[in-house]
Design a protein around this motif. Structure first.
Motif, PDB file in Angstrom:
ATOM      1  N   LEU A   1      -9.287   3.237   0.643  1.00 22.31           N
ATOM      2  CA  LEU A   1      -9.963   1.642   0.648  1.00 22.31           C
ATOM      3  C   LEU A   1      -9.041   0.873   1.644  1.00 22.31           C
ATOM      4  CD1 LEU A   1     -10.284   0.961  -3.141  1.00 22.31           C
ATOM      5  CD2 LEU A   1     -12.434   1.243  -1.674  1.00 22.31           C
ATOM      6  N   PRO A   2     -10.095  -0.140   2.402  1.00 25.30           N
ATOM      7  CA  PRO A   2      -9.577  -1.004   3.420  1.00 25.30           C
ATOM      8  C   PRO A   2      -8.141  -1.767   2.826  1.00 25.30           C
ATOM      9  CG  PRO A   2     -11.899  -1.242   3.200  1.00 25.30           C
ATOM     10  CD  PRO A   2     -11.398  -0.098   2.190  1.00 25.30           C
ATOM     11  N   CYS A   3      -8.179  -1.951   1.386  1.00 21.42           N
ATOM     12  CA  CYS A   3      -7.158  -2.642   0.929  1.00 21.42           C
ATOM     13  C   CYS A   3      -5.893  -1.919   0.957  1.00 21.42           C
ATOM     14  CB  CYS A   3      -7.389  -3.197  -0.484  1.00 21.42           C
ATOM     15  SG  CYS A   3      -7.539  -1.707  -1.649  1.00 21.42           S
ATOM     16  N   CYS A   4      -6.070  -0.567   1.276  1.00 18.69           N
ATOM     17  CA  CYS A   4      -4.657   0.191   1.388  1.00 18.69           C
ATOM     18  C   CYS A   4      -4.656   0.709   2.757  1.00 18.69           C
ATOM     19  CB  CYS A   4      -5.005   1.600   0.326  1.00 18.69           C
ATOM     20  SG  CYS A   4      -4.842   1.003  -1.422  1.00 18.69           S
ATOM     21  N   THR A   5      -5.485   0.761   3.454  1.00 21.85           N
ATOM     22  CA  THR A   5      -5.399   1.140   5.060  1.00 21.85           C
ATOM     23  C   THR A   5      -5.093   0.002   6.083  1.00 21.85           C
ATOM     24  OG1 THR A   5      -7.962   1.105   5.302  1.00 21.85           O
ATOM     25  CG2 THR A   5      -6.725   3.259   4.642  1.00 21.85           C
TER      26      THR A   5
ATOM     27  N   SER B   1       0.876  -1.257   0.011  1.00 14.28           N
ATOM     28  CA  SER B   1       0.025   0.111  -0.144  1.00 14.28           C
ATOM     29  C   SER B   1       0.854   1.422  -0.009  1.00 14.28           C
ATOM     30  CB  SER B   1      -1.146   0.058   1.249  1.00 14.28           C
ATOM     31  OG  SER B   1      -0.325  -0.197   2.402  1.00 14.28           O
ATOM     32  N   SER B   2       2.116   1.220   0.904  1.00 13.56           N
ATOM     33  CA  SER B   2       2.735   2.355   0.711  1.00 13.56           C
ATOM     34  C   SER B   2       3.438   2.530  -0.592  1.00 13.56           C
ATOM     35  CB  SER B   2       3.910   2.380   1.786  1.00 13.56           C
ATOM     36  OG  SER B   2       4.879   1.202   1.762  1.00 13.56           O
ATOM     37  N   GLU B   3       3.844   1.635  -1.260  1.00 15.96           N
ATOM     38  CA  GLU B   3       4.383   1.687  -2.593  1.00 15.96           C
ATOM     39  C   GLU B   3       3.513   2.173  -3.604  1.00 15.96           C
ATOM     40  OE1 GLU B   3       7.707  -1.833  -2.593  1.00 15.96           O
ATOM     41  OE2 GLU B   3       5.684  -2.247  -2.987  1.00 15.96           O
TER      42      GLU B   3
END
Length: 450
Positions: A304-308, A286-288
């Motif tokens: 989005l949950p997939c990134c948090t 997610s950071s990349e």
């Protein structure tokens, strides 16, 4: 700011549902006169001014494209030369253009998508987006269009080949060179195409000001054309504007025979759902992803949950390794499976696999099915790895169906349904000319599955 259906070029917004930016719609224009469609421009040389080392001048040669070819030179050319379905302004080596034009029947007409399948409208609070106007099935074609621009993945010209980098800052010289070349290419577009191109967002306005070179960097679609063993960057009128999501529901592929980009649904899409693609590699952390989206497109972090959630990174990061491991095991199995097919078809053997081989195929099949379920859960159907895992599972079904001890049959309703679905997945990812797509189609035909 990146892509999207921006209301103005300098505005930028981000949705809580996905990374997305909105861009002003393209306006219709009157039909303009053509711009030398019968001529290629051979960029014979680029030189820099001795009085101003940061100024470049392209040396051009104009030649009728129908009478001469330039296999080693870089051409500023149109492909197809003239076609009612649209033309693409290209910066491409002459030998690749010759290969493209020599394709049997080139160019075929691009397929037509349902004109009413989507609408452009406002998101909840963050500008405009593309929305489904009806339920869309996995694999359906949503947009098909010829690119406005096609350029090589790597720069066609290198500053080091033109002047000594000691004449000034290398990065600045490269930026000036890129702009010189891109302005030339864009100036050769038809008036309509140039208007559509310059109307796209530009996230890369630097000390040189706003120029044509920033538009490809903002709106480019990376495409690998296996038949040409080449990688290109493309800019389109519509697909380049589609908003980003880290859980995209669409995927684009380039079809060489029609010289067009196709946008397909990678999973069932509900009426009213926003249509999105991924701008960045989805299997990065997610950071990349956040770093790439910010640096390339000035898009703020996704919510989005997939990134948090760190849980998704725990799954996504090793996924490529898992997929590669399955693919490697499938490669080993395929040799054995092909021998199994020959044994069954030629000798009529009822037990073509040893117990250990049968157990190994079952294990790979079980792991592939589990990985498919996980990837669906995390919205990764647009990943190539997803298609490869589906392919692995389909091959295992084929092998197991040939062994009566397993009990799995290609004629079973569930198996047939999976095989038809798998073919659809591979068509979306690799096109109908893809080798693995064709291999699955051939297997299905052996058992009367269509």
């Amino acid at each position: 700011m990146k892509r999207g259906f921006l209301q103005n070029k300098n505005g930028r917004t981000a949705s809580s549902e996905s990374h997305q930016v909105v861009q002003k719609p393209i306006k219709p224009t009157a039909s303009p006169p053509s711009r030398a469609t019968d001529q290629d421009v051979v960029i014979a040389k680029i030189r820099h001014s001795s009085s101003s080392p940061t100024t470049f001048f392209p040396t051009l040669e104009y030649h009728p494209s129908s009478t001469r070819s330039y296999p080693q030179n870089v051409l500023c050319t149109r492909i197809p030369t003239n076609d009612p379905h649209g033309v693409t302004q290209c910066l491409i080596p002459g030998h690749l253009k010759s290969r493209i034009l020599s394709l049997p029947g080139f160019p075929s007409a691009p397929p037509r998508a349902d004109a009413g399948i989507y609408r452009i409208g406002p998101t909840e609070s963050k500008g405009l987006g593309m929305f489904a106007t009806r339920a869309i099935e996995m694999g359906e074609l949503i947009v098909s269009e010829r690119p406005l621009l096609l350029i090589p993945e790597a720069s066609a010209f290198d500053v080091a080949d033109i002047c000594d980098s000691s004449t000034g800052n290398y990065d600045h010289l490269k930026a000036v060179l890129d702009r010189t070349v891109m302005e030339l290419v864009v100036s050769r577009m038809s008036m309509d195409n140039e208007f559509a191109f310059r109307d796209l967002a530009n996230s890369h306005i630097d000390d040189l000001g706003e120029g044509a070179d920033g538009i490809p960097r903002t709106n480019v679609m990376d495409v690998s054309i296996g038949d040409l063993d080449a990688k290109f960057k493309m800019v389109t009128k519509t697909i380049s504007r589609v908003n980003h999501s880290c859980r995209p529901n669409m995927l684009y592929i380039f079809d060489l025979p029609t010289f067009s980009l196709h946008l397909h649904a990678v999973r069932p899409i509900a009426s009213g759902e926003e249509l999105t693609i991924s701008y960045v590699p989805p299997l990065t952390t997610s950071s990349e992803r956040a770093s790439l989206l910010q640096s390339r497109y000035a898009i703020p972090p996704c919510t989005l949950p997939c990134c948090t959630s760190s849980i998704t990174d725990t799954f996504r990061t090793p996924l490529q390794t898992k997929s590669t491991d399955l693919r490697n095991r499938l490669t080993t199995l395929q040799t054995r499976i092909k021998r199994t097919v020959q044994t069954v078809l030629v000798t009529g053997s009822k037990n073509p696999n040893t117990p250990d081989e049968l157990a190994n195929i079952r294990k790979v099949y079980k792991n592939a099915q589990a990985l498919i379920r996980e990837m669906k859960k995390y919205g990764l159907e647009a990943c190539e790895e997803y298609a490869r895992v589906v392919y692995t599972a389909a091959w295992c079904i084929f092998a197991l169906s040939l062994d009566p001890r397993d009990g799995l049959r290609m004629t079973d309703a569930k198996v047939k349904k999976f095989r038809v679905w798998a073919v659809g997945v591979l068509r979306v990812h690799f096109g109908e000319e893809g080798e693995i797509y064709k291999s699955l189609v051939d297997q299905n035909r052996m058992f009367g599955i269509v």
